[in-house]
Design an enzyme around this catalytic site. Structure first.
Site, PDB file in Angstrom:
ATOM      1  N   GLU A  36      -4.587  -4.343  23.069  1.00 18.81           N
ATOM      2  CA  GLU A  36      -5.392  -4.061  21.867  1.00 18.81           C
ATOM      3  C   GLU A  36      -4.655  -4.408  20.578  1.00 18.81           C
ATOM      4  O   GLU A  36      -5.275  -4.608  19.542  1.00 18.81           O
ATOM      5  CB  GLU A  36      -5.853  -2.593  21.851  1.00 18.81           C
ATOM      6  CG  GLU A  36      -4.769  -1.543  21.664  1.00 18.81           C
ATOM      7  CD  GLU A  36      -4.157  -1.047  22.980  1.00 18.81           C
ATOM      8  OE1 GLU A  36      -4.212  -1.784  23.981  1.00 18.81           O
ATOM      9  OE2 GLU A  36      -3.616   0.079  22.989  1.00 18.81           O
TER      10      GLU A  36
ATOM     11  N   CYS B  98      -2.012   0.915  29.622  1.00 26.48           N
ATOM     12  CA  CYS B  98      -0.768   1.673  29.629  1.00 26.48           C
ATOM     13  C   CYS B  98      -0.867   2.915  30.531  1.00 26.48           C
ATOM     14  O   CYS B  98      -0.767   2.790  31.735  1.00 26.48           O
ATOM     15  CB  CYS B  98      -0.329   2.015  28.213  1.00 26.48           C
ATOM     16  SG  CYS B  98       1.444   2.236  28.109  1.00 26.48           S
TER      17      CYS B  98
ATOM     18  N   HIS C  70      -0.110  -3.025  25.776  1.00 27.56           N
ATOM     19  CA  HIS C  70      -1.232  -2.693  24.887  1.00 27.56           C
ATOM     20  C   HIS C  70      -1.867  -3.974  24.346  1.00 27.56           C
ATOM     21  O   HIS C  70      -1.556  -4.381  23.225  1.00 27.56           O
ATOM     22  CB  HIS C  70      -0.750  -1.819  23.732  1.00 27.56           C
ATOM     23  CG  HIS C  70      -0.358  -0.447  24.156  1.00 27.56           C
ATOM     24  ND1 HIS C  70      -1.274   0.582  24.247  1.00 27.56           N
ATOM     25  CD2 HIS C  70       0.831   0.068  24.540  1.00 27.56           C
ATOM     26  CE1 HIS C  70      -0.648   1.674  24.663  1.00 27.56           C
ATOM     27  NE2 HIS C  70       0.628   1.392  24.848  1.00 27.56           N
TER      28      HIS C  70
ATOM     29  N   GLU D  93       0.846  -1.194   0.000  1.00 24.86           N
ATOM     30  CA  GLU D  93       0.000   0.000   0.000  1.00 24.86           C
ATOM     31  C   GLU D  93       0.883   1.247   0.000  1.00 24.86           C
ATOM     32  O   GLU D  93       1.724   1.408   0.891  1.00 24.86           O
ATOM     33  CB  GLU D  93      -0.888  -0.020   1.255  1.00 24.86           C
ATOM     34  CG  GLU D  93      -1.785   1.185   1.357  1.00 24.86           C
ATOM     35  CD  GLU D  93      -2.505   1.272   2.709  1.00 24.86           C
ATOM     36  OE1 GLU D  93      -2.525   0.281   3.462  1.00 24.86           O
ATOM     37  OE2 GLU D  93      -3.028   2.350   3.007  1.00 24.86           O
TER      38      GLU D  93
HETATM   39  N1  GLN Z   1       3.016   8.223  28.879  1.00 16.38           N
HETATM   40  C1  GLN Z   1       3.231   6.944  29.460  1.00 16.38           C
HETATM   41  C2  GLN Z   1       4.655   6.469  29.292  1.00 16.38           C
HETATM   42  O1  GLN Z   1       5.380   6.945  28.470  1.00 16.38           O
HETATM   43  C3  GLN Z   1       2.239   5.933  28.926  1.00 16.38           C
HETATM   44  C4  GLN Z   1       2.409   5.638  27.464  1.00 16.38           C
HETATM   45  C5  GLN Z   1       1.195   5.006  26.829  1.00 16.38           C
HETATM   46  O2  GLN Z   1       0.108   5.036  27.361  1.00 16.38           O
HETATM   47  N2  GLN Z   1       1.380   4.410  25.678  1.00 16.38           N
HETATM   48  O3  GLN Z   1       5.105   5.589  29.993  1.00 16.38           O
END
Ligand code: GLN
Length: 550
Positions: A522, A391, A520, A145
């Site tokens: 997700e 996170c 994460h 892409e």
């Molecule tokens: N700001 C936070 C950190 O740097 C969390 C980062 C995030 O949520 N991806 O650790």
């Protein structure tokens, strides 16, 4: 099935940006995969940024992290979800990263004294990367892409790569243009001229598209198909109507109904094998269409607005993961965006949170709106509303607990308050050096890390495992100096990274579902394999909603 020669399909966009080239690419890839072929997909972004990690999500959408820790475009997430694959750094490149490689090679005398020029050396490097992916993945098809729109200055050099590849391997390369057919409200008729012009521009770059995917609000009629066919030099069967749909997982089906995959195989002189998208159709299309039940989920964050528009792209993987989990439970989702700044400024009353079946605080950076999120978490914790913190959402839940349960009133993350006497969330030493040297790009804790689960916790039960691997993207960590104190007060650490002794998951027991994860999840949820923590969260949310409605 193995094919001796990999086939390469370039996807480029005409007329407008934001037409859903990523969904188009993923959908074509899905159709070929469903016929038993091995398929992979890559994205080329025209930015100078070396990766997507330094861009604000309201500018560029979500930053999707691969297992090997590259910060990429959200389309890589679409490819992973549609194809149920784990891709890596070889599936993504930006203009910046390509130029960087070429310039480094030149500095190392790898061009042997030659004059190094944008053409052919930049397309050569692009082609080298495409072939590298083909060899590594052993794919029958590599979809490529090209970001941006045909005719703009930025992506021209990538069209050159497509042209040069076709020249050298004419039977292995194909181009598909995703275009747009507007229906101006005053005219009330679908117009083909912008598409004709876009194809002419593509022609002037030496490329004739094999297919045109015509994006529009409505289905293309025969007359429009004929016009495009005549003026754009494409067989009428190869003009594919791609109207707006409510559910992106319908797009492969829309294409299949018009024989797109069959036609691709025919052109490549390949055999069309059996196809199977039954599960896909049943679980991702029929369930959302038929079910009348909805679970109301709130997302508290700050990357929602750009001017007077609301952006859901910044959290696309979170939103898709929530949908998959809800569909699994035979529910649809009602999403409500809750702007954390408006809580902070007192414009949104915390009591509105009571209306929700569950609340998610997704990832984030910086101080804007954070106090609003912490207030929301306190309310959620005390009101026993199911909570899922991702996170930043985990870090802020720890801060809230430290402030209000441990009574450490100035508890904070050093991301926001460097002087706090209670840095619950802090930088590890290697990160301190990165910040000192202003080394920001690609230096967070990124990609896969393993996480050991503590038996009998919500997390261990959800995963039904003792150890998992999840993807990360953050610079700050839970500060282990507070570990004893906080666990004694009732915050349970249910997941840790043993190698580095890092807190990965926290949860509460006297609560229907209160889980914060440093990673994460997700990024690893799939349409037909929803992530276990999302499943568990949605299940708790449904329980709350049903109880409330009794
Ligand atoms: N700001 C936070 C950190 O740097 C969390 C980062 C995030 O949520 N991806 O650790």
């Amino acid at each position: 099935m193995k094919n001796k020669k990999t086939k390469f399909i370039f996807v480029m966009g005409g007329v407008l940006s934001g037409l859903g080239k990523g969904i188009a690419t993923s959908s074509i890839a899905k159709l070929l995969q469903s016929r038993g072929f091995k398929v992979t997909a890559m994205k080329i972004d025209p930015y100078i940024n070396v990766d997507a990690g330094t861009m604000n999500p309201t500018e560029h959408g979500e930053v999707f992290v691969t297992k090997d820790g590259l910060e990429t475009d959200q389309d890589i997430g679409n490819y992973e979800r549609f194809l149920d694959l784990e891709l890596d750094a070889d599936n993504y490149m930006t203009q910046g990263s390509v130029w960087q490689t070429v310039i480094n090679k030149e500095r190392n005398l790898e061009y042997g004294g030659k004059c190094v020029e944008p053409v052919p050396h930049i397309p050569d490097e692009v082609i080298r990367r495409i072939k590298k992916l083909a060899n590594k993945s052993k794919a029958d098809f590599v979809m490529i892409e090209i970001g941006g729109t045909v005719g703009e200055y930025q992506n021209f050099i990538f069209l050159e790569a497509a042209r040069m590849m076709k020249l050298k391997m004419p039977n292995q390369v194909m181009s598909i243009m995703v275009s747009y057919l507007p229906i101006p409200s005053k005219i009330g008729e679908m117009k083909t001229k912008p598409t004709q012009t876009a194809v002419k521009t593509l022609n002037s770059a030496g490329i004739q598209p094999d297919f045109i995917l015509a994006r529009s609000e409505k289905v293309l009629d025969h007359k429009r198909k004929e016009k495009i066919s005549t003026f754009c030099n494409v067989a009428i069967e190869d003009v594919i109507s791609s109207p707006d749909v409510d559910n992106i997982y319908q797009v492969p089906i829309v294409y299949r109904q018009q024989n797109l995959d069959k036609r691709i195989l025919l052109k490549f002189k390949m055999k069309a094998n059996n196809r199977d998208l039954q599960d896909w159709q049943k679980k991702l299309l029929e369930i959302p269409k038929k079910t009348r039940k909805k679970v109301k989920i709130g997302l508290v964050g700050k990357y929602f607005s750009t001017g007077s528009f609301t952006l859901s792209d910044s959290y696309i993987s979170v939103i898709e993961s929530l949908k998959f989990a809800a569909w699994y439970h035979k529910f649809n989702i009602e999403f409500v965006w809750i702007d954390s700044e408006s809580i902070e400024k007192g414009k949104t009353d915390l009591k509105v949170l009571n209306d929700f079946a569950g609340i998610v605080v997704p990832g984030g950076f910086g101080s804007r709106g954070v106090e609003g999120i912490i207030q929301a978490i306190e309310f959620i914790r005390k009101s026993k509303i199911p909570y899922f913190g991702l996170c930043y959402g985990m870090q802020l839940a720890c801060i809230e607990f430290a402030r209000n349960v441990l009574k450490l009133k100035d508890a904070n993350t050093t991301e926001i308050d460097k002087q706090t006497t209670n840095p619950i969330i802090d930088l590890m030493s290697e990160q301190k050096q990165n910040i000192k040297d202003a080394r920001y790009g690609g230096t967070m804790r990124l990609g896969d890390y393993s996480c050991q689960l503590v038996p009998k916790t919500i997390a261990a039960q959800a995963y039904n495992s003792t150890s998992v691997v999840e993807r990360h993207r953050h610079r700050y960590e839970f500060n282990n100096k507070y570990l004893n104190k906080i666990t004694k007060a009732g915050l349970i650490v249910s997941g840790i990274n043993k190698k580095r002794n890092l807190v990965e998951i926290v949860e509460l027991t006297d609560h229907p579902f209160f889980v914060g994860v440093q990673f994460h999840p997700e990024f690893k949820s799939r349409p037909l394999r929803p992530h276990p923590l999302f499943l568990q969260f949605i299940s708790a949310a449904i329980k709350r909603q049903e109880y409330k409605n009794k």
